[in-house]
Design a protein around this motif. Structure first.
Motif, PDB file in Angstrom:
ATOM      1  N   LYS A  18       0.817  -1.212   0.000  1.00 22.04           N
ATOM      2  CA  LYS A  18       0.000   0.000   0.000  1.00 22.04           C
ATOM      3  C   LYS A  18       0.852   1.264   0.000  1.00 22.04           C
ATOM      4  N   TYR A  19       2.142   1.160   0.338  1.00 21.60           N
ATOM      5  CA  TYR A  19       3.042   2.306   0.305  1.00 21.60           C
ATOM      6  C   TYR A  19       3.761   2.436  -1.039  1.00 21.60           C
ATOM      7  N   CYS A  20       3.505   1.517  -1.950  1.00 21.90           N
ATOM      8  CA  CYS A  20       4.095   1.571  -3.288  1.00 21.90           C
ATOM      9  C   CYS A  20       3.098   2.170  -4.273  1.00 21.90           C
ATOM     10  N   ARG A  21       3.590   2.517  -5.447  1.00 25.93           N
ATOM     11  CA  ARG A  21       2.704   3.007  -6.487  1.00 25.93           C
ATOM     12  C   ARG A  21       1.659   1.941  -6.838  1.00 25.93           C
ATOM     13  N   PRO A  22       0.423   2.327  -7.161  1.00 26.14           N
ATOM     14  CA  PRO A  22      -0.648   1.341  -7.404  1.00 26.14           C
ATOM     15  C   PRO A  22      -0.515   0.670  -8.768  1.00 26.14           C
ATOM     16  N   ILE A  23       0.607  -0.003  -8.967  1.00 28.17           N
ATOM     17  CA  ILE A  23       0.916  -0.631 -10.251  1.00 28.17           C
ATOM     18  C   ILE A  23       1.274  -2.089 -10.003  1.00 28.17           C
ATOM     19  N   LEU A  24       0.768  -2.972 -10.846  1.00 31.77           N
ATOM     20  CA  LEU A  24       1.154  -4.375 -10.823  1.00 31.77           C
ATOM     21  C   LEU A  24       1.562  -4.798 -12.228  1.00 31.77           C
ATOM     22  N   CYS A  25       2.776  -5.289 -12.361  1.00 25.89           N
ATOM     23  CA  CYS A  25       3.268  -5.831 -13.628  1.00 25.89           C
ATOM     24  C   CYS A  25       3.113  -7.345 -13.576  1.00 25.89           C
ATOM     25  N   LEU A  26       2.348  -7.900 -14.492  1.00 28.85           N
ATOM     26  CA  LEU A  26       2.075  -9.334 -14.517  1.00 28.85           C
ATOM     27  C   LEU A  26       2.781  -9.976 -15.696  1.00 28.85           C
ATOM     28  N   ASP A  27       3.490 -11.056 -15.403  1.00 26.54           N
ATOM     29  CA  ASP A  27       4.193 -11.759 -16.476  1.00 26.54           C
ATOM     30  C   ASP A  27       4.482 -13.174 -16.005  1.00 26.54           C
ATOM     31  N   GLY A  28       4.819 -14.042 -16.942  1.00 28.05           N
ATOM     32  CA  GLY A  28       5.110 -15.431 -16.634  1.00 28.05           C
ATOM     33  C   GLY A  28       6.417 -15.878 -17.239  1.00 28.05           C
ATOM     34  N   THR A  29       6.956 -16.974 -16.694  1.00 26.60           N
ATOM     35  CA  THR A  29       8.190 -17.546 -17.228  1.00 26.60           C
ATOM     36  C   THR A  29       8.144 -19.049 -17.034  1.00 26.60           C
ATOM     37  N   PHE A  30       8.828 -19.788 -17.907  1.00 25.35           N
ATOM     38  CA  PHE A  30       8.806 -21.245 -17.846  1.00 25.35           C
ATOM     39  C   PHE A  30       9.727 -21.750 -16.741  1.00 25.35           C
ATOM     40  N   LEU A  40       4.042 -17.607 -12.638  1.00 28.19           N
ATOM     41  CA  LEU A  40       3.442 -16.309 -12.887  1.00 28.19           C
ATOM     42  C   LEU A  40       3.706 -15.416 -11.684  1.00 28.19           C
ATOM     43  N   ALA A  41       3.988 -14.144 -11.931  1.00 32.60           N
ATOM     44  CA  ALA A  41       4.350 -13.234 -10.841  1.00 32.60           C
ATOM     45  C   ALA A  41       3.654 -11.899 -11.008  1.00 32.60           C
ATOM     46  N   ALA A  42       3.302 -11.310  -9.874  1.00 29.07           N
ATOM     47  CA  ALA A  42       2.789  -9.940  -9.811  1.00 29.07           C
ATOM     48  C   ALA A  42       3.816  -9.111  -9.062  1.00 29.07           C
ATOM     49  N   VAL A  43       4.433  -8.170  -9.762  1.00 28.67           N
ATOM     50  CA  VAL A  43       5.521  -7.370  -9.201  1.00 28.67           C
ATOM     51  C   VAL A  43       5.127  -5.902  -9.252  1.00 28.67           C
ATOM     52  N   GLY A  44       5.253  -5.211  -8.123  1.00 26.61           N
ATOM     53  CA  GLY A  44       4.978  -3.787  -8.054  1.00 26.61           C
ATOM     54  C   GLY A  44       6.241  -2.961  -8.200  1.00 26.61           C
ATOM     55  N   VAL A  45       6.089  -1.649  -8.086  1.00 32.59           N
ATOM     56  CA  VAL A  45       7.207  -0.709  -8.194  1.00 32.59           C
ATOM     57  C   VAL A  45       7.104   0.252  -7.023  1.00 32.59           C
ATOM     58  N   ASP A  46       8.184   0.371  -6.242  1.00 26.19           N
ATOM     59  CA  ASP A  46       8.142   1.269  -5.087  1.00 26.19           C
ATOM     60  C   ASP A  46       8.413   2.709  -5.506  1.00 26.19           C
ATOM     61  N   GLY A  47       8.439   3.612  -4.543  1.00 24.44           N
ATOM     62  CA  GLY A  47       8.590   5.028  -4.850  1.00 24.44           C
ATOM     63  C   GLY A  47       9.911   5.390  -5.483  1.00 24.44           C
ATOM     64  N   ILE A  89      -2.902  -2.271 -13.975  1.00 27.44           N
ATOM     65  CA  ILE A  89      -2.303  -3.565 -14.291  1.00 27.44           C
ATOM     66  C   ILE A  89      -1.643  -3.468 -15.653  1.00 27.44           C
ATOM     67  N   ILE A  90      -0.347  -3.760 -15.707  1.00 26.12           N
ATOM     68  CA  ILE A  90       0.417  -3.716 -16.956  1.00 26.12           C
ATOM     69  C   ILE A  90       0.794  -5.141 -17.331  1.00 26.12           C
ATOM     70  N   SER A  91       0.454  -5.546 -18.557  1.00 20.87           N
ATOM     71  CA  SER A  91       0.698  -6.926 -18.967  1.00 20.87           C
ATOM     72  C   SER A  91       0.909  -6.988 -20.469  1.00 20.87           C
ATOM     73  N   ASN A  92       1.126  -8.214 -20.946  1.00 23.31           N
ATOM     74  CA  ASN A  92       1.286  -8.431 -22.385  1.00 23.31           C
ATOM     75  C   ASN A  92      -0.042  -8.665 -23.078  1.00 23.31           C
ATOM     76  N   LYS A  93      -1.158  -8.429 -22.351  1.00 26.48           N
ATOM     77  CA  LYS A  93      -2.517  -8.578 -22.884  1.00 26.48           C
ATOM     78  C   LYS A  93      -2.805 -10.006 -23.362  1.00 26.48           C
ATOM     79  N   HIS A  94      -2.376 -10.990 -22.573  1.00 25.46           N
ATOM     80  CA  HIS A  94      -2.766 -12.372 -22.826  1.00 25.46           C
ATOM     81  C   HIS A  94      -4.287 -12.482 -22.735  1.00 25.46           C
ATOM     82  N   ALA A  95      -4.867 -13.402 -23.482  1.00 30.45           N
ATOM     83  CA  ALA A  95      -6.325 -13.539 -23.506  1.00 30.45           C
ATOM     84  C   ALA A  95      -6.892 -13.782 -22.107  1.00 30.45           C
ATOM     85  N   GLY A  96      -6.184 -14.555 -21.288  1.00 29.57           N
ATOM     86  CA  GLY A  96      -6.642 -14.791 -19.925  1.00 29.57           C
ATOM     87  C   GLY A  96      -6.584 -13.550 -19.064  1.00 29.57           C
ATOM     88  N   LEU A  97      -5.579 -12.703 -19.292  1.00 31.41           N
ATOM     89  CA  LEU A  97      -5.466 -11.453 -18.544  1.00 31.41           C
ATOM     90  C   LEU A  97      -6.561 -10.475 -18.941  1.00 31.41           C
TER      91      LEU A  97
END
Length: 357
Positions: A18-30, A40-47, A89-97
């Motif tokens: 809640k003290y970070c910017r309201p952003i979530l970057c969603l991406d996956g890796t094998f 799959l990971a949800a990673v935020g960005v701090d100040g 939410i920032i993503s690669n716009k996968h159909a599931g996302l």
């Protein structure tokens, strides 16, 4: 019994987000090695622009069902994700996302990763048999990454002159989803999912481990990351009296130096100003209070901090331009987060383990 999937997040990370910017970057890796699957990971960005890993999931594959399940777990188990109305939410716009964001986070701003869009745009250019695809892709990237609407329009006209079908393809993607000038300030200047990609790079060796080893590797990586972060906070507090984190402080100092070299603004009335820069471009500002400003320059709205033009106008009224900086960039927020991270490094156990979908 057969393992299907697992979702996990760590308690201090949940509270501290809640003290970070309201952003979530969603991406996956094998996953590699003997045990295959997808992380799959949800990673935020701090100040200060640092990574803030929030939640993880291991599934069989990056499918529509797995992304929807991941987003549902984020919504149900991490309360702050649906208590922040300005979530992006920032993503690669996968159909599931796309489907999951529409169903689970309908109020959130779903933005396209500009790097992934560039790769998709290159495939379109190749199908259209356009020569020198890289140069056209660069124009698209510059159009999306600039905060100057005139530069954006110039690059878009160049693409239209090269091939109208390519221009139409970009316009169909809705410029508010990928162009910074039309974003409305939801991105806070974050254009790609590089935060997730960088953390996946940190886990490069751990991706060969079994599931339990992978979780513990992520745990120890987070502990190491947060120990460094708390040490930095102590150093900043001891050596600097600034109210903002170092990255924001440097941006504001640069804006102040540029404002001092700019011509004096033209005052229309007590609250309205016309500001000129060195290129003779003019910007209109309406300052209604020490914390409220209406501006034709999109920079303050996009980055949530004043531009050199805003500093010039505010200085003419002798108002503090620091009041227009978002609290997410303040050292106070960073310190509050660091306190939680100290708890994380002292007594941490994985929490909020969810059953398979």
């Amino acid at each position: 019994m057969r393992f299907k999937s697992i979702f996990w997040s760590f308690g201090p990370s949940i509270v501290g987000w809640k003290y970070c910017r309201p952003i979530l970057c969603l991406d996956g890796t094998f996953l590699l090695g003997k045990y295959r699957g997808t992380l799959l990971a949800a990673v935020g960005v701090d100040g200060n622009g640092g990574l803030y890993p929030l939640a993880f999931v291991v599934v069989e594959s990056e499918s529509i069902e797995s992304w929807i399940w991941f987003l549902q777990m984020l919504h149900d188990l991490i309360v702050s994700t649906h208590s922040r109305p300005d979530l992006c939410i920032i993503s690669n716009k996968h159909a599931g996302l796309i489907r999951g964001c529409c169903e689970i986070f309908p109020w959130a701003a779903h933005r396209h990763c500009l790097r992934h869009l560039r790769e998709n745009f290159k495939k379109v250019l190749r199908r259209l048999a356009i020569p020198n695809c890289d140069a056209v892709c660069d124009k698209m990237y510059w159009a999306g990454n600039t905060d100057d609407i005139k530069i954006h329009e110039r690059h878009m006209r160049d693409i239209q002159n090269i091939k109208k079908e390519a221009y139409d393809w970009l316009m169909e993607r809705d410029r508010t989803k990928w162009a910074l000038t039309y974003d409305g300030g939801f991105r806070y200047g974050v254009m790609t999912t590089n935060a997730s990609e960088c953390f996946n790079g940190v886990l490069r060796r751990a991706r060969r481990l079994p599931i339990q080893g992978l979780i513990m590797s992520i745990y120890y990586n987070l502990v190491s990351l947060f120990i460094k972060r708390t040490t930095k906070v102590e150093q900043w507090t001891a050596s600097d009296g600034s109210a903002f984190v170092p990255h924001t402080k440097a941006v504001l100092e640069l804006a102040g130096r540029q404002a001092r070299r700019s011509p004096q603004p033209t005052q229309i009335n007590n609250h309205e100003f016309k500001v000129f820069d060195m290129s003779c471009s003019s910007f209109h500002f309406v300052i209604t209070s020490p914390q409220t400003c209406i501006y034709s320059c999109g920079h303050p709205q996009i980055y949530h901090m004043p531009s050199k033009h805003a500093v010039t106008a505010l200085s003419s009224r002798r108002w503090d331009h620091n009041a227009f900086v978002s609290t997410y960039y303040s050292l106070v927020c960073y310190k509050e987060n660091a306190i939680l991270l100290c708890v994380f490094t002292e007594n941490v156990k994985p929490v909020r383990i969810s059953a398979p979908f």
